[in-house]
Design a protein around this motif. Structure first.
Motif, PDB file in Angstrom:
ATOM      1  N   LYS A 168       0.825  -1.210   0.000  1.00  0.00           N
ATOM      2  CA  LYS A 168       0.000   0.000   0.000  1.00  0.00           C
ATOM      3  C   LYS A 168       0.859   1.260   0.000  1.00  0.00           C
ATOM      4  O   LYS A 168       1.811   1.394   0.763  1.00  0.00           O
ATOM      5  N   THR A 185      -4.886   6.257   3.240  1.00  0.00           N
ATOM      6  CA  THR A 185      -6.256   5.833   3.025  1.00  0.00           C
ATOM      7  C   THR A 185      -7.207   6.811   3.688  1.00  0.00           C
ATOM      8  O   THR A 185      -7.045   7.156   4.860  1.00  0.00           O
ATOM      9  N   GLN A 194      -7.770   5.616  -1.803  1.00  0.00           N
ATOM     10  CA  GLN A 194      -6.347   5.818  -1.609  1.00  0.00           C
ATOM     11  C   GLN A 194      -5.888   7.114  -2.283  1.00  0.00           C
ATOM     12  O   GLN A 194      -6.340   7.446  -3.386  1.00  0.00           O
TER      13      GLN A 194
END
Length: 319
Positions: free
Chosen positions: A42, A46, A55
Motif C-alpha cells: 500500500k 487511506t 487511496q
C-alpha cells in the motif's frame, strides 16, 4: 453403444468438475493474494469517502496544488503518475487520487456519473484537508470530469492541464459500445490474474524511458490483477456516452487557463482528435494546445517535458 456413451458422460463430468475445481481454486487464491498484496504494498494514505476506502498520495509543497486524475481502466494511478508527480513536486503540492475501482481503493456500485465522480473528488480533497482552488491534471476520461468540475464549481478550479484528455464531442463521432457486466466474473474468479501471470507479458511501452522501478512495475502488474474489469470500471466505461453527452458542445469558461498535451496526429491516430480539442477553446490567449510525440499515456515517456512545460505555463497564466 450405451457403454461408450456412459463412459463418455463420465469423462465429460470429470472434465467439468475439474474445471469447476480449478476456477474455485483460482478465485480463492486470487482473493487471498489480493488482500495480502494490498496490505503489503500500500502506497500513500487511506481516506474515507462516502463510507468507502479511497487511496491518495500527496507529495511536494508549494502555493499551488495539482490534482492528478487517471484515465479509464488505469490499474494503479499512483504508480502510473509517480514519475510525473515526482517532477512536479519540486514546485507544487501534488495529489494523486485513486478513484473507486482503481489502485488500492475500494470498488463501488454507485453510478459513475459526472456528478458522483466529481463529488467524490471534492470529498477526498476535503478529507485530505487540502484547500483549493486546484489545478486539475486529468488524463484521458478524467478530462470530462475535470470540465464538469470547472463548470459547476468554478471557484475551486484555477486551471486544467490535460494529458491527452477526453473531450465531450468525441462520442458524437464514435460512441463506445457497452461492456457486459458478466466480465466482472473474470476479475472475481481470478482469471485476469491467471492470464497476467501465466502468459508472456507484452511490452506496452510503460517503462520505455526507465522512469519506473522494478517494484513499481510489479505493483502495477498486481493492480492489473486486482482491478481489470471490476464492477466500478465496467460501470464507468458504460457511462462514457452519457457523461460526454451531458457536456456536448460546451466550451471552456473564458477565464479558465487550460493547457492540453495531445498526441501528435500521425498515421494510426484519430485525425479528429486535435480539432475536437480546438472546439473547446473560448480564449486563445490562455487556452493552449501542445503536441507531443508518444502514445495516449504521454506521461510514460514525456514526464520531464510535461513537468517543465507545466511549470512554464503555470508561471505565465495561473496567477
Amino acid at each position: 453403444m450405451k457403454k461408450i456413451l456412459k463412459i463418455t458422460g463420465k469423462v465429460l463430468r470429470g472434465i467439468l468438475l475439474t474445471l469447476i475445481g480449478l476456477i474455485v481454486i483460482s478465485a480463492i487464491t486470487h482473493n487471498i493474494l489480493k488482500s495480502i498484496e494490498k496490505s503489503k504494498y500500500k502506497m500513500g494514505q487511506t481516506i474515507t469517502v462516502d463510507g468507502k476506502k479511497m487511496q491518495a498520495y500527496v507529495t511536494g509543497q508549494g502555493d499551488k496544488t495539482i490534482v492528478l486524475l487517471s484515465g479509464l481502466g488505469t490499474a494503479s494511478p499512483i504508480i502510473d503518475f509517480m514519475p510525473l508527480a515526482d517532477r512536479l513536486s519540486e514546485d507544487y503540492k501534488v495529489v494523486i487520487l485513486e478513484g473507486f475501482g482503481y489502485g488500492f481503493s475500494d470498488t463501488t456500485k454507485e453510478t459513475r456519473s459526472n456528478e458522483n465522480i466529481v463529488n467524490e473528488i471534492r470529498t477526498a480533497l476535503k478529507e485530505l484537508q487540502i484547500g483549493g482552488p486546484y489545478i486539475l491534471m486529468p488524463h484521458s476520461i478524467s478530462g470530462i470530469y475535470s470540465l464538469y468540475y470547472a463548470m459547476n464549481y468554478p471557484d475551486e478550479v484555477e486551471a486544467i492541464i490535460g494529458i491527452d484528455e477526453s473531450v465531450p464531442n468525441q462520442t458524437k463521432i464514435n460512441k463506445d459500445p457497452d461492456m457486459s457486466s458478466a466480465l466482472t466474473l473474470l476479475n472475481n474468479f481470478g482469471i485476469i490474474r491467471d492470464i497476467t501471470y501465466l502468459l508472456p507479458s507484452v511490452d506496452d511501452g510503460m517503462n520505455q524511458n526507465n522512469y519506473y522501478t522494478e517494484e513499481q512495475l510489479e505493483i502495477n502488474k498486481m493492480a492489473t490483477a486486482w482491478n481489470s474489469v471490476n464492477v466500478s470500471v465496467i460501470n464507468e466505461f458504460n457511462m462514457v456516452n452519457t457523461n460526454t453527452k451531458e457536456l456536448y458542445d460546451v466550451k471552456y469558461p473564458y477565464d479558465l487557463p487550460v493547457l492540453s498535451f495531445l498526441v501528435e496526429d500521425t498515421e494510426g491516430n484519430d485525425p479528429e482528435w486535435i480539432p475536437l480539442h480546438e472546439e473547446l477553446i473560448s480564449n486563445t490567449e490562455m487556452q493552449k494546445i501542445e503536441i507531443l510525440s508518444g502514445s495516449h499515456y504521454l506521461h510514460w515517456t514525456n514526464a520531464d517535458k510535461i513537468a517543465d512545460m507545466t511549470k512554464e505555463y503555470i508561471t505565465e497564466y495561473v496567477k
